[in-house]
Scaffold this active site. Structure first.
Site, PDB file in Angstrom:
ATOM      1  CB  ALA A   1      -0.935  -0.016   1.203  1.00 13.43           C
TER       2      ALA A   1
ATOM      3  CG  ASP B   1       6.906  -6.378  -1.857  1.00 14.17           C
ATOM      4  OD1 ASP B   1       6.755  -7.571  -1.522  1.00 14.17           O
ATOM      5  OD2 ASP B   1       6.290  -5.438  -1.328  1.00 14.17           O
TER       6      ASP B   1
ATOM      7  NE  ARG C   1      -4.257  -1.965   2.816  1.00 14.95           N
ATOM      8  CZ  ARG C   1      -4.397  -3.230   2.450  1.00 14.95           C
ATOM      9  NH1 ARG C   1      -5.578  -3.691   2.134  1.00 14.95           N
ATOM     10  NH2 ARG C   1      -3.360  -4.041   2.397  1.00 14.95           N
TER      11      ARG C   1
ATOM     12  CE  LYS D   1       1.334  -7.247  -2.169  1.00 12.54           C
ATOM     13  NZ  LYS D   1       1.296  -6.871  -0.736  1.00 12.54           N
TER      14      LYS D   1
ATOM     15  CG  ASP E   1       4.338  -5.768   5.962  1.00 11.93           C
ATOM     16  OD1 ASP E   1       5.527  -6.136   6.128  1.00 11.93           O
ATOM     17  OD2 ASP E   1       3.491  -6.461   5.376  1.00 11.93           O
ATOM     18  CG  ASN E   2       8.634  -7.059   8.739  1.00 10.55           C
ATOM     19  OD1 ASN E   2       9.748  -7.216   9.223  1.00 10.55           O
ATOM     20  ND2 ASN E   2       8.401  -7.104   7.421  1.00 10.55           N
TER      21      ASN E   2
ATOM     22  CB  CYS F   1      -1.214 -21.372  32.889  1.00  8.77           C
ATOM     23  SG  CYS F   1      -1.127 -19.778  33.748  1.00  8.77           S
TER      24      CYS F   1
END
Length: 1095
Positions: free
Chosen positions: A517, A543, A554, A567, A615-616, A671
């Site tokens: 995007a 990419d 987007r 992309k 994006d990370n 847990c």
């Protein structure tokens, strides 16, 4: 997005955009799902022009089938009206749904929008709204495409010159979303025409006409949202009027805050304390409701109560609980979100009494009143001259200054005390220019305001917003002659920045990392700005991802026929159509240590700037380190739903991206997830884990055994731990005890899993820890935040029970390669099959260990006889293997959230909701489950466009050079509130030693292939004693080791290759060492990284 009207597309795999499509629409139905009918009905701009002899209006898409949105009689659907019949394509809109929700999307789908003025700003607004999926967009413009427009409008090409702007825009905008009706209007707008719309946006209109239209919209029943926005060079304005009484249903878009109650006092204004699991976000004045409170049951009446004295883990309420029953346990408190009514002024009133301006940059606190005056003065000057001031014309600048001074002197209230003529001159020179970054930024903001007007979601901008980015201008004064047009597509930009900077932009070498995007928006912006469009310029975009359906709302350079393609390749190809001179190379490599042979030293050293579109965080940190190393500017940005941020990382001026990080997300204890969930997130985390364990990890583990039984068994025996034991037990279950050979076996397995997960395990848990159990401290075991569970009783009459079994059976069958019978589509036949499953009785066992330690990281419990058990399991597995068919393999299933036909989300939602039902936790629908379990990052086009606009305004500074740190801006924006926060970046930390100083940006370089002795001497001359030198994890030198003195006369490259076994390929000209040093007083000194150049 830019093709001539005669262009044809021969294949769906072509990157080129289709020119003509059949008028009337071809209905495409997906046999596997009942989804919205797709209408494909585009016509070319040329056909549009020739088919409208009247020139009044042209509609280019017709709505049919599932796309016929349910507006009222003239298309009006005020906020709050019913539109429940509208189908939402959740695959396509998943990221946008994660931001807006279904109701807002339905209201958007029923909204008709007018956009007047199709220069760069109008095109950006239209793009964002069409991607969002409004019902219709009408484009209005009476002007024709000029070469000047190509600086900011991504729709037009030189072939469109002389065509009406609105008509030339239709085809390419329609391609963004075939479900939106896009039409053109090329004659004068009348107030009667305005009645057809929920919102009208004007980007190029006189104040006199704007006041007339706004007065009409304000008085209309229901009111029509009126928005006026302008971009003038590096200055922009925005005005909103949504009517005399506009109701905001949700001011911030956040889910209601909740808290788990720990205690409530009996007194007037009682103190309510919550468990310290996480902070509560209530504020004084909030209204809250109580539920599930035991003891003080009077609070469970659903009555809203006002919060006072709010603190991080407690608050009081305006209530007297003195005579209420004493609080015993339990209870949930939930914020009750209240609607807000806003009383907008008309433009005519607000011009005289603007109220408070929305600030974006607190270093320019006094700027908005001045810009409020300047935009009015420009309107007056244009009406007098019949044209905009000419860039570089001192005569026009003096006329503008005179008008401003006269108007300011006539003001009684709100007179501007100090007027900087330098600002006025810049305003006048750029008055005609629409710059792409400004259009992208304001296009995002305006697009979001239209969404607010149509949906009532989020707080509107109230009412004026002014912005400027004068810091983007070159540091050196501009020569008026340098601003003159050169008869190029960049003339509008040249009129603001000059031809010299334009040349620098064109020769830039840029690396764009990511083409999702953000990447699509960046490529469009950079192509329009002329970046890397000169003979010496080059832009590299990389990419490694491919296009998915959910990207299309987007990532606007992609179309549905591009799904599955790379992309970067598609984005680069389409961006080249926007500007044929764009020198762009597309790669499909992930920028990482593994690809440093592709992105080598030469590549990095030649770059002018790096633009992140990632994006990370891990990828961002890697690029940040490379930019630090090679001292390259990094322009960083990111979005999260309606929020965005930008960060400028400039060599030697600012800190780097990795210098400060957000705290890690808090993870729920294991847990809690497995035995004591208290919210739906816990249930979904458990469900995702169960899905992966049953359908991916266990079949994959079985295949690992089947591919090499002896090696696998030997590895497990060697490990001899609880994990190895668990792996063997699961594989044995999969291949023997629970192996399925028919679909009926899968039904049986799924039904028994239901019993195991949602009945038997709960019975065992409540047997081990009864409702009245106490912990080791003598306190109730089942105290907040723990919730006491109840087992479920399976019933084929319960649709959710049956759906769980069907989804689990189908996926189980897939792992065994079992064909799925047609009768599975019949609920009655499935119910019959499930009803025949014999479910054995369950008796809870004593002495079962259930992990309750929140610090535990594994549920596997070690045992002294693990080794013996493993040996026994291996024998059983060997015996089992001999009975399997020859070549038997399983089919592990990897979770895929974006395919609604694969039953993955059906099973995960079923697992989570059944578990939630056990613990009396509110359940969620499949879409909400997808957001949480699929870890979907919410995203909308408006925030993305705005972020890239901010970044590209900074790019002007980077490429022109010479700007100080105070000239740059980091930005945080929350479009929902709305909130704009701009600040100068933080400088890097400076380390000093004697007369030397350095920062994280510095790297010490030694050339000429030095020896170890020469390196030590070089450091000693700086007053530093090196006592340790290492390459990676290998020690090349330590002053404490006598034998290391034998290395003194060896070349450093020799030590690296012989001692550290370094692999230095031919493309590497240097390597780096880490040197530990002391000063003359034996104090450690943290020095920069040292680079040894040996070639």
């Amino acid at each position: 997005m830019v093709l001539s009207s005669s262009s044809q597309c021969t294949s769906p795999s072509d990157f080129m955009l289709p020119g003509k499509r059949p008028v009337g629409g071809e209905v495409v139905v997906d046999d596997s799902l009942i989804k919205r009918t797709k209408i494909d009905c585009l016509i070319s701009s040329a056909a549009a022009a020739s088919s409208t002899s009247t020139g009044t209006s042209l509609t280019v898409a017709s709505m049919g089938g599932g796309n016929n949105r349910n507006g009222s009689t003239n298309g009006k659907l005020p906020a709050g009206a019913e539109s429940n019949k509208t189908e939402i394509d959740e695959d396509l809109h998943s990221r946008q749904l994660a931001v807006y929700g279904r109701e807002t999307m339905r209201r958007l789908f029923a909204s008709n929008i007018l956009i007047s003025g199709m220069q760069g700003l109008g095109a950006e607004i239209a793009k964002n709204l069409i991607l969002a999926g409004v019902k219709s967009v009408t484009l209005h413009d009476q002007g024709v495409v000029e070469l000047w427009d190509l600086s900011s409008n991504f729709i037009f090409t030189e072939e469109d010159l002389g065509k009406n702007r609105a008509l030339a825009s239709i085809q390419k905008l329609q391609e963004l979303n075939n479900s939106v009706v896009v039409s053109a209007l090329t004659t004068d707008i009348t107030t009667k025409k305005l009645s057809e719309f929920q919102a009208v946006v004007f980007t190029d209109i006189s104040l006199e006409k704007a006041i007339e239209f706004d007065n009409f919209c304000h008085r209309h029943e229901p009111p029509i949202a009126f928005i006026k926005s302008e971009v003038r060079g590096l200055f922009g304005s925005l005005f909103c009027d949504f009517g005399p009484k506009f109701t905001v249903s949700d001011v911030d878009g956040n889910d209601p805050y909740t808290g788990i109650i720990a205690s409530i006092s009996n007194e007037n204004h009682p103190l309510v304390t919550c468990v310290d699991d996480e902070r509560i976000e209530f504020q004084d004045g909030d209204l809250v409701v109580f539920s599930e409170v035991e003891g003080m049951s009077e609070l469970n009446d659903g009555k809203p109560r006002k919060v006072i004295n709010a603190k991080p883990y407690s608050f009081s309420i305006e209530e007297d609980t003195t005579n209420y029953g004493p609080y015993m346990k339990g209870g949930i408190v939930t914020q009750l979100k209240q609607p807000k009514v806003l009383n907008f002024k008309t433009l005519q009133e607000a011009l005289k009494d603007p109220g408070e301006f929305l600030l974006s940059d607190f270093s320019k606190f006094d700027r908005p009143p001045l810009l409020h005056l300047l935009f009015q003065a420009l309107d007056k000057l244009v009406s007098e001259l019949g044209r905009y001031p000419v860039a570089g014309s001192e005569d026009d600048a003096r006329k503008f200054i005179s008008v401003v001074t006269q108007m300011n002197n006539e003001l009684k209230d709100g007179k501007v005390e100090e007027i900087d003529e330098k600002i006025l001159r810049s305003f006048a020179f750029g008055a005609r220019a629409v710059l792409n970054p400004m259009a992208a930024m304001f296009g995002g903001i305006v697009g979001q305001e239209v969404v607010k007007a149509c949906s009532g979601k989020y707080h509107p901008l109230f009412q004026f917003f002014y912005f400027d980015s004068l810091e983007s201008l070159p540091v050196e004064p501009l020569d008026p002659n340098d601003l003159k047009p050169l008869n190029t597509r960049y003339d509008a930009q040249i009129s603001v920045f000059g031809a010299k900077l334009q040349k620098q932009l064109e020769e830039a070498k840029v690396f764009v990392v990511g083409s999702g995007a953000l990447g699509c928006e960046f490529l469009k912006n950079l192509a329009l700005m002329g970046v890397s469009c000169g003979n010496g310029g080059k832009l590299t975009v990389t990419d490694d991802d491919v296009i998915e359906k959910s990207n299309l709302t987007r990532q606007f350079l992609f179309r549905n026929w591009n799904i599955g393609q790379a992309k970067s390749t598609v984005a680069a190809t389409v961006a080249s159509l926007i500007n044929p001179n764009f020198h762009v190379e597309a790669l499909q490599n992930r920028a990482s240590p593994d690809t440093e042979n592709v992105f080598d030293d030469t590549f990095w050293e030649n770059l002018s700037v790096v633009v992140n579109a990632l994006d990370n965080v891990n990828a961002r940190l890697y690029i940040d380190q490379r930019c630090l190393y090679f001292q390259k500017p990094l322009l960083e940005s990111g979005t999260l739903g309606d929020k965005c941020n930008t960060q400028m990382v400039i060599p030697h001026l600012t800190e780097n991206y990795g210098a400060s990080r957000d705290p890690p997300e808090r993870q729920a204890p294991m847990c809690t997830v497995h035995s004591f969930p208290h919210n739906i997130d816990h249930c979904l985390t458990w469900a995702r884990s169960a899905f992966e364990g049953l359908l991916e990890k266990t079949p994959a583990e079985a295949n690992a055994y089947l591919s090499n039984p002896s090696e696998y068994a030997s590895g497990m025996e060697k490990a001899g731990d609880a994990q190895a034991r668990d792996n063997l037990e699961r594989v044995l279950e999969c291949l023997e005890k629970e192996r399925c050979e028919t679909f009926t076996d899968c039904i049986t397995w799924a039904r028994l899993k239901f019993e195991d997960y949602f009945a038997n395990r709960v019975k065992q848990l409540t047997f081990t820890f009864p409702e009245d159990a106490n912990n080791s401290s003598g306190m109730p075991f089942w105290s907040a935040p723990k919730r006491f569970p109840r087992p479920l009783q399976f019933s084929v009459e319960d649709e959710s029970h049956l759906q769980f079994v069907i989804a689990a059976s189908i996926l189980r069958a897939e792992t065994y390669g079992i064909s799925i019978p047609d009768w599975v589509k019949s609920p009655n036949k499935c119910a019959d099959a499930v009803g025949k499953v014999i479910v054995p009785d369950f008796e809870p066992k004593k002495d079962v260990k259930i992990v309750t330690d929140e610090k535990a990281t594994s549920l596997s419990t070690a045992s002294i006889d693990d080794s013996a058990v493993i040996n026994d399991l291996v024998k059983k597995l060997t015996s089992c293997h001999q009975k399997l068919p020859q070549g038997f393999k399983m089919n592990p299933i990897q979770f895929e959230k974006d395919d609604d036909t694969n039953y993955h989300m059906d099973l995960i939602a079923g697992l989570a909701n059944m578990r939630a039902r056990n613990y009396s936790i509110p359940e969620v629908d499949k879409l909400k489950a997808k957001f949480i379990a699929g870890r979907i990052i919410p995203a909308i086009a408006t925030a993305t466009a705005m972020a890239t606009g901010f970044v590209c305004l900074e790019l002007y500074k980077v490429l022109s050079g010479g700007h100080k740190v105070e000239d740059y801006r980091n930005t945080f924006v929350n479009l929902a509130l709305p909130l704009f926060s701009m600040a100068e970046p933080v400088p890097p930390k400076v380390i000093k030693h004697q007369d030397l100083s350095w920062t994280v940006w510095d790297r010490w370089i030694l050339r000429g292939d030095p020896t170890l002795r020469e390196l030590l001497e070089w450091l000693k001359n700086k007053g530093l004693n090196a006592y340790s030198i290492s390459f990676g994890s290998c020690l090349l030198y330590n002053s404490m080791f006598p034998r290391h003195k034998d290395r003194m006369d060896k070349k450093m490259v020799q030590l690296a290759t012989e001692v550290a076994k370094a692999d230095l390929p031919p493309n590497r000209r240097h390597f780096d060492v880490v040197v530990a040093c002391e000063d003359e007083d034996d104090n450690d000194v943290d020095i920069p990284q040292v680079s040894i150049y040996f070639r």
